[in-house]
Design an enzyme around this catalytic site. Structure first.
Site, PDB file in Angstrom:
ATOM      1  N   LYS A 123      23.344  15.921 -71.838  1.00 43.52           N
ATOM      2  CA  LYS A 123      23.525  17.374 -71.959  1.00 43.52           C
ATOM      3  C   LYS A 123      24.092  17.736 -73.327  1.00 43.52           C
ATOM      4  O   LYS A 123      23.780  18.786 -73.871  1.00 43.52           O
ATOM      5  CB  LYS A 123      24.456  17.872 -70.854  1.00 43.52           C
ATOM      6  CG  LYS A 123      23.731  18.015 -69.533  1.00 43.52           C
ATOM      7  CD  LYS A 123      24.569  18.735 -68.502  1.00 43.52           C
ATOM      8  CE  LYS A 123      25.481  17.775 -67.808  1.00 43.52           C
ATOM      9  NZ  LYS A 123      26.166  18.352 -66.650  1.00 43.52           N
ATOM     10  N   ARG A 158      20.466   5.697 -63.374  1.00 41.16           N
ATOM     11  CA  ARG A 158      19.993   7.011 -63.784  1.00 41.16           C
ATOM     12  C   ARG A 158      18.582   6.917 -64.343  1.00 41.16           C
ATOM     13  O   ARG A 158      18.109   5.851 -64.711  1.00 41.16           O
ATOM     14  CB  ARG A 158      20.947   7.672 -64.772  1.00 41.16           C
ATOM     15  CG  ARG A 158      21.249   6.919 -66.032  1.00 41.16           C
ATOM     16  CD  ARG A 158      22.082   7.789 -66.987  1.00 41.16           C
ATOM     17  NE  ARG A 158      23.298   8.326 -66.384  1.00 41.16           N
ATOM     18  CZ  ARG A 158      23.700   9.608 -66.516  1.00 41.16           C
ATOM     19  NH1 ARG A 158      23.000  10.472 -67.213  1.00 41.16           N
ATOM     20  NH2 ARG A 158      24.803  10.010 -65.958  1.00 41.16           N
ATOM     21  N   GLU A 174      28.013  19.359 -62.907  1.00 40.27           N
ATOM     22  CA  GLU A 174      29.052  20.048 -63.660  1.00 40.27           C
ATOM     23  C   GLU A 174      28.378  21.210 -64.383  1.00 40.27           C
ATOM     24  O   GLU A 174      27.389  20.997 -65.087  1.00 40.27           O
ATOM     25  CB  GLU A 174      29.686  19.091 -64.673  1.00 40.27           C
ATOM     26  CG  GLU A 174      30.816  19.755 -65.404  1.00 40.27           C
ATOM     27  CD  GLU A 174      31.532  18.840 -66.393  1.00 40.27           C
ATOM     28  OE1 GLU A 174      31.274  17.627 -66.406  1.00 40.27           O
ATOM     29  OE2 GLU A 174      32.348  19.390 -67.158  1.00 40.27           O
TER      30      GLU A 174
HETATM   31  P1  ATP Z   1      28.044  14.842 -67.927  1.00 31.80           P
HETATM   32  O1  ATP Z   1      28.044  13.866 -69.038  1.00 31.80           O
HETATM   33  O2  ATP Z   1      28.228  16.246 -68.367  1.00 31.80           O
HETATM   34  O3  ATP Z   1      28.863  14.453 -66.740  1.00 31.80           O
HETATM   35  P2  ATP Z   1      25.812  14.323 -66.229  1.00 31.80           P
HETATM   36  O4  ATP Z   1      24.442  14.110 -66.723  1.00 31.80           O
HETATM   37  O5  ATP Z   1      26.515  13.245 -65.504  1.00 31.80           O
HETATM   38  O6  ATP Z   1      26.566  14.810 -67.489  1.00 31.80           O
HETATM   39  P3  ATP Z   1      26.419  16.070 -64.026  1.00 31.80           P
HETATM   40  O7  ATP Z   1      26.317  17.530 -63.980  1.00 31.80           O
HETATM   41  O8  ATP Z   1      27.761  15.469 -63.857  1.00 31.80           O
HETATM   42  O9  ATP Z   1      25.790  15.626 -65.393  1.00 31.80           O
HETATM   43  O10 ATP Z   1      25.393  15.436 -63.024  1.00 31.80           O
HETATM   44  C1  ATP Z   1      25.224  15.844 -61.684  1.00 31.80           C
HETATM   45  C2  ATP Z   1      24.664  14.710 -60.893  1.00 31.80           C
HETATM   46  O11 ATP Z   1      23.405  14.309 -61.426  1.00 31.80           O
HETATM   47  C3  ATP Z   1      25.564  13.507 -60.942  1.00 31.80           C
HETATM   48  O12 ATP Z   1      25.643  12.948 -59.639  1.00 31.80           O
HETATM   49  C4  ATP Z   1      24.880  12.586 -61.889  1.00 31.80           C
HETATM   50  O13 ATP Z   1      25.172  11.256 -61.591  1.00 31.80           O
HETATM   51  C5  ATP Z   1      23.410  12.930 -61.678  1.00 31.80           C
HETATM   52  N1  ATP Z   1      22.627  12.629 -62.888  1.00 31.80           N
HETATM   53  C6  ATP Z   1      22.875  13.044 -64.140  1.00 31.80           C
HETATM   54  N2  ATP Z   1      21.984  12.531 -65.000  1.00 31.80           N
HETATM   55  C7  ATP Z   1      21.128  11.779 -64.280  1.00 31.80           C
HETATM   56  C8  ATP Z   1      19.986  10.976 -64.581  1.00 31.80           C
HETATM   57  N3  ATP Z   1      19.537  10.854 -65.831  1.00 31.80           N
HETATM   58  N4  ATP Z   1      19.360  10.337 -63.577  1.00 31.80           N
HETATM   59  C9  ATP Z   1      19.801  10.468 -62.321  1.00 31.80           C
HETATM   60  N5  ATP Z   1      20.860  11.191 -61.958  1.00 31.80           N
HETATM   61  C10 ATP Z   1      21.537  11.840 -62.918  1.00 31.80           C
HETATM   62 MG    MG Z   2      28.737  13.759 -64.709  1.00 33.49          MG
END
Ligand code: ATP
Ligand code: MG
Length: 574
Positions: free
Chosen positions: A285, A275, A49
């Site tokens: 974030k 994660r 995102e």
């Molecule tokens: P938000 O809370 O804004 O959704 P997010 O960390 O999930 O934050 P995204 O931009 O939606 O951010 O994440 C993109 C991809 O990265 C998603 O598939 C998410 O599951 C993965 N991702 C995010 N944080 C992690 C993490 N700490 N470890 C592994 N994968 C992650």
């Molecule tokens: Mg997300």
């Protein structure tokens, strides 16, 4: 934790082409390949995102999605999941593309935006309404929450649940046309208000929101929810395996429901993994944005941030980050990875390829009284003892040099093998010197040493078999290049600053000593050839690179990437 890491290692240390993947995700893919579920295809996507910069957790997801596609000779898309206009921005879109590329991955011509599908998603919603599977609901957000029930109590049907298909079609179209105020109505899936899974209790699919979208502008005033947009975006792109993090596990029934109710063929599969969590940092974030906005760091790319851009500016290599992601592997259970493993990975990488130079970070002036005043000698020193092909360089030596303040002690304890009054030490690759006199300022601080050298010890070789235990680095004062050096420590003082305890905020745990700026550091002149891509080992002091933000022509600023002491090696031996 350590056991966990060992068990979950998914990739051997060879080249990417010879990776042997074995993890539960590959097991699922193998089964699909055997059963020909997707006609032999493997197609993944990385769906950020654009509401912040990518961090090391995202790197895990990127390595996994692109890595699994590559391993199975499939494809991986980059898709911006931009259904939430109020928080998204093109600055983030650009930084994300830069970071994915820098990590070494290529989405080819498959760059997509969920917002490209707004029209199609709207059509899918209309189809659900026509099937009697979605309805417009006029309850307020608070009422919706109230009606939803709890984990122990079933929910109640909305009084609007049984609207006719015609009425729903009309209202939904008028929602789209901007006839109703924000938040006054939503489109909901008609599933089951008594489902044990709260996500299945008539979840919201569309909301009214007048916010300018970074790509579609003001064209839309209704926006699809993630749970509706995601499975359909996956479907539209021909994704086979939709890999996401564990918090979406409870959303999977809804993911499957959407695709099933729309009777779509070869529906993609959602697969969840744990994660990445790292200690001594934060990864959300929202929290990273606060660190930037509230000025705790100098930007998203501050070298202390766990962001990809921060790690890049700090001097991490893409190879070391990919290595780290491979070593931690993928698991189904959440765990916290020790930050020293990340540091271990960059150290291993740089040990093989960083050029060695001598740099004195906290200089102490040393005058070699018996060395000819105008003589300059050059010593040939290897650039990397780990890699003879890296060659050698010439380092000038003269009468006045700098050594580290730490490398001299007036009243040393036993087992101190560096320089002391009356003691002898080896200057790396140069000469043995002996300290005869200490000069102090009015405050009693040592400001200068007077030494003599043994001309017979040229090159640092003992002339007569006499032993000198300590070898220290040095820089010729007349030839030294001045630099600022920035040393970093963890941004937080506790392993898990995000844990809510006693009403404390994570910023209460910020390490006040996470940045130490040293001015007037002295570096050997070969450093003048450095550019932003070079990484060095400053002998005995760690690995360093130029800071891309503060370094300018005529003003060198170095970041310490990582020190030399490997605490991971210690942890992993326990
Ligand atoms: P938000 O809370 O804004 O959704 P997010 O960390 O999930 O934050 P995204 O931009 O939606 O951010 O994440 C993109 C991809 O990265 C998603 O598939 C998410 O599951 C993965 N991702 C995010 N944080 C992690 C993490 N700490 N470890 C592994 N994968 C992650
Ligand atoms: Mg997300």
């Amino acid at each position: 934790m350590e056991e966990n890491i060992k068990e979950e290692v998914i990739v051997d240390e060879n080249e990417s082409s010879s990776k042997t993947y074995s993890n539960f995700i590959q097991d699922i893919i193998n089964k699909d390949l055997e059963e020909n579920t997707y006609g032999g295809k493997v197609h993944t996507r990385f769906p950020p995102e654009p509401n912040g910069y990518l961090h090391i957790g995202h790197a895990k997801s990127i390595c996994l999605n692109f890595g699994i596609a590559e391993y199975n000779k499939g494809l991986c898309n980059l898709r911006f999941d931009d259904t939430n206009p109020s928080k998204e921005d093109t600055e983030y879109v650009e930084s994300i593309m830069e970071d994915v590329k820098w990590l070494g991955f290529d989405w080819g011509d498959r760059l997509y935006y969920a917002s490209d599908y707004f029209e199609k998603l709207y059509e899918f919603a209309v189809q659900l309404i026509k099937k009697g599977k979605a309805y417009v609901c006029d309850l307020s957000p608070e009422q919706i929450r109230e009606y939803r029930g709890t984990l122990t109590n079933p929910g109640k049907n909305s009084p609007y649940r049984d609207r006719t298909i015609e009425e729903n079609l009309d209202l939904f179209e008028r929602m789209k046309n901007g006839e109703f105020p924000d938040g006054s109505r939503v489109l909901r899936a008609k599933i089951d208000m008594s489902s044990p899974n709260l996500n299945m209790r008539d979840p919201v699919l569309y909301r009214i929101l007048r916010a300018t979208h970074h790509r579609t502008g003001d064209k839309w005033c209704i926006y699809p929810m993630y749970d509706f947009a995601h499975p359909l975006s996956d479907y539209l792109e021909g994704i086979t395996h939709s890999i996401c993090t564990l918090e979406f596990e409870d959303h999977r029934p809804l993911y499957d429901w959407v695709l099933r109710e729309l009777e779509l063929e070869s529906p993609p599969k959602q697969i969840e993994f744990a994660r990445l969590n790292l200690n001594y940092t934060v990864m959300s974030k929202r929290k990273l944005l606060r660190l930037v906005k509230e000025g705790y760091v100098d930007g998203w790319d501050d070298p202390r941030m766990p962001t990809i851009s921060g790690l890049r500016r700090r001097g991490y290599t893409p190879e070391s980050i990919r290595d780290f992601c491979n070593r931690i592997g993928v698991a189904k259970a959440d765990s916290i990875v020790d930050i020293s493993l990340l540091e271990h990975c960059i150290r291993e990488d740089l040990n093989k390829r960083a050029k060695r130079v001598m740099a004195v970070l906290r200089p102490l002036k040393v005058v070699i009284d018996n060395y000819p005043d105008d003589l300059v000698e050059e010593f040939e020193i290897e650039n990397n003892p780990e890699d003879m092909s890296a060659g050698t360089r010439k380092v000038p030596f003269s009468k006045v040099i700098y050594i580290e303040q730490d490398d001299f002690m007036e009243n040393p304890p036993k087992k101190y093998f560096r320089l002391m009054p009356g003691g002898e030490v080896r200057l790396k690759n140069a000469y043995f010197i002996k300290c005869n006199e200490i000069v102090k300022n009015e405050k009693g601080e040592i400001i200068e040493l007077h030494c003599t050298y043994d001309p017979a010890s040229r090159g640092g070789e003992s002339p007569d078999g006499r032993k000198v235990k300590g070898t220290i680095h040095w820089v010729s004062a007349a030839h030294a290049v001045d630099a600022q050096v920035r040393l970093y420590d963890n941004l937080f003082t506790v392993p898990n600053p995000s844990e809510d305890s006693e009403g404390k905020d994570f910023t209460d745990y910020i390490n006040p000593n996470s940045l130490e700026v040293l001015e007037g550091c002295k570096i050997e002149p070969s450093i003048l050839q450095s550019d932003l891509n070079d990484r060095y080992q400053f002998l005995r002091m760690g690995y360093f690179c130029l800071d891309s933000k503060y370094s300018k022509e005529g003003q060198l600023v170095f970041n310490r990437i990582v020190g030399l002491k490997d605490s991971w090696a210690k942890i992993s031996k326990q």
